[in-house]
Design an enzyme around this catalytic site. Sequence first.
Site, PDB file in Angstrom:
ATOM      1  N   HIS A   1      17.796  38.676  34.706  1.00  0.00           N
ATOM      2  CA  HIS A   1      19.065  38.959  35.386  1.00  0.00           C
ATOM      3  C   HIS A   1      18.889  38.587  36.862  1.00  0.00           C
ATOM      4  CE1 HIS A   1      22.319  41.509  37.057  1.00  0.00           C
ATOM      5  NE2 HIS A   1      22.797  41.602  35.827  1.00  0.00           N
TER       6      HIS A   1
ATOM      7  N   ASP B   1      11.915  45.492  34.238  1.00  0.00           N
ATOM      8  CA  ASP B   1      13.339  45.795  34.375  1.00  0.00           C
ATOM      9  C   ASP B   1      13.806  46.364  33.034  1.00  0.00           C
ATOM     10  OD1 ASP B   1      16.088  45.710  34.282  1.00  0.00           O
ATOM     11  OD2 ASP B   1      16.274  43.633  34.982  1.00  0.00           O
TER      12      ASP B   1
ATOM     13  N   GLN C   1      18.157  47.086  30.068  1.00  0.00           N
ATOM     14  CA  GLN C   1      18.704  46.884  28.716  1.00  0.00           C
ATOM     15  C   GLN C   1      17.860  47.526  27.618  1.00  0.00           C
ATOM     16  OE1 GLN C   1      21.604  45.754  28.077  1.00  0.00           O
ATOM     17  NE2 GLN C   1      22.130  44.809  30.034  1.00  0.00           N
TER      18      GLN C   1
ATOM     19  N   LYS D   1      24.365  52.251  31.853  1.00  0.00           N
ATOM     20  CA  LYS D   1      24.079  51.557  30.588  1.00  0.00           C
ATOM     21  C   LYS D   1      23.460  52.526  29.583  1.00  0.00           C
ATOM     22  CE  LYS D   1      23.066  47.239  33.037  1.00  0.00           C
ATOM     23  NZ  LYS D   1      24.253  46.400  32.844  1.00  0.00           N
TER      24      LYS D   1
ATOM     25  N   CYS E   1      25.176  37.021  34.756  1.00  0.00           N
ATOM     26  CA  CYS E   1      24.241  37.162  35.899  1.00  0.00           C
ATOM     27  C   CYS E   1      22.866  36.623  35.522  1.00  0.00           C
ATOM     28  CB  CYS E   1      24.137  38.607  36.376  1.00  0.00           C
ATOM     29  SG  CYS E   1      25.677  39.266  36.976  1.00  0.00           S
TER      30      CYS E   1
HETATM   31  N1  PLP Z   1      18.784  43.840  34.809  1.00  0.00           N
HETATM   32  C1  PLP Z   1      19.348  43.624  33.626  1.00  0.00           C
HETATM   33  C2  PLP Z   1      18.531  43.096  32.491  1.00  0.00           C
HETATM   34  C3  PLP Z   1      20.717  43.906  33.456  1.00  0.00           C
HETATM   35  O1  PLP Z   1      21.290  43.693  32.279  1.00  0.00           O
HETATM   36  C4  PLP Z   1      21.453  44.407  34.540  1.00  0.00           C
HETATM   37  C5  PLP Z   1      22.903  44.646  34.413  1.00  0.00           C
HETATM   38  O2  PLP Z   1      23.571  44.046  33.595  1.00  0.00           O
HETATM   39  C6  PLP Z   1      20.809  44.628  35.751  1.00  0.00           C
HETATM   40  C7  PLP Z   1      19.478  44.333  35.846  1.00  0.00           C
HETATM   41  C8  PLP Z   1      21.525  45.187  36.930  1.00  0.00           C
HETATM   42  O3  PLP Z   1      21.857  46.508  36.657  1.00  0.00           O
HETATM   43  P1  PLP Z   1      22.855  47.330  37.584  1.00  0.00           P
HETATM   44  O4  PLP Z   1      24.094  46.489  37.718  1.00  0.00           O
HETATM   45  O5  PLP Z   1      23.084  48.587  36.841  1.00  0.00           O
HETATM   46  O6  PLP Z   1      22.169  47.531  38.886  1.00  0.00           O
END
Ligand code: PLP
Length: 415
Positions: A132, A209, A212, A235, A373
Amino acid sequence: MPQTLMADKAAFDVDKIREDFPILSQTVRGKPLVYLDNAATTQKPRRVIERVRRFDTEEYGTVRRGAYRLCEHATQLFEDSRQKVADFLGAGNKKEIVFTSGTTQAINLVAYSFGRRFVYAGDEIIISNIEHHANTVPWQVLCEERGARLKVIPVNDAGELILEEYEKLLSDRTRLVAVNHVSNALGTVNPVREITEKAHAAGARVLIDGAQSTPHMKVDVREIGCDFYTFSGHKMYAPSGVGGVFGKMELWQEMPPYVTGGDMIMKVTLEKTTYAPPPARFEAGTPAITQVIGLGEAIDYLNGIGMDRISQYEKSLLEYGSRVLGAIDGLRIIGTAHDKAALISFALDVAHPHDVVTLLDQDGIAVRGGHHCAQPTMVRFGVPATSRASMAFYNKPEELDALAESLQKVIKLFS
Ligand code: PLP
């Protein structure tokens, strides 16, 4: 409905689960809502909605600062939530959990703070090709500022990290490896334990990270062995505006603050400030009090169902969805990793994802279309964007049938 899902129904009563989520019973344009954008954000069970309402109605107060009853009570609830997060992630010490606004802020915190303490000119950071932007841009910025180099683990055509290539990237210059546990664009579940072991053998630290993974599978940071692990409440069936990061205490203790101000200090004089120990050092200002308490409730709710049962049910949904969508002529599934979360990214030969999702919405189906993203991932797979159906344990196989039927209509319209 296939046999396996009928059998699962006995063990996992999805209709009953759905009763916990008031939003799911609504209709959209006269059709039952089919919510398949859970990788973007999840819906909240009544229990979380109610807990937040009750806290705001009867118990609300600031945390940490007052000696009066409301404040003491709110502080207790807030710290209880920290303990629940620590237990949920398998952390040994609740002080290793730092609350942030979500994964994005959590990764920025680590990039800034770990980066300033441990990354210097000539050092290297490793990410993967399926991250992401939240796990890409902060490292690019850090590398630019510190004169470090960003290296990227390539993926094969199924969307799996190529571990032999990863090993070649590791060296005594590697300071940190930052990869997701589950890719939001493809659904790939990465072998984070193995990745961590290899990084540690090279003397590097590891950030995972977990945006997900935390909503869909049992996570144990001590078993993975990673140094940092991030999550986002919105999420995980909790309110938006809260998330955080597990970090090993030995690292937190060495790291400078990211945001400065109130609550993160030991002593302030006009000449000099000393900082509070972790986690307070990294939680300047008034936090998202209500949301943190909502997160604690969401974790109780998830534990009540059981993360292993959740991932088992979602696996059967993925298998079913992959079969149903895979049978559609002119539909290509992008991301076919052996180990995959319940998320299906796909492209239609005849229509752009933006058109696809707009037409699906006419049938009450909420699916995301875009680059998610993850633009470098799209480039790797030679598409500008994909449509993405991402499932949660409240989804039903019938909803995937509805998606397939609606997609057939889209194909017909564009053919
Ligand atoms: N990392 C991953 C794999 C994501 O799917 C997302 C959000 O879709 C993020 C980071 C960013 O998360 P947040 O928007 O809750 O900060």
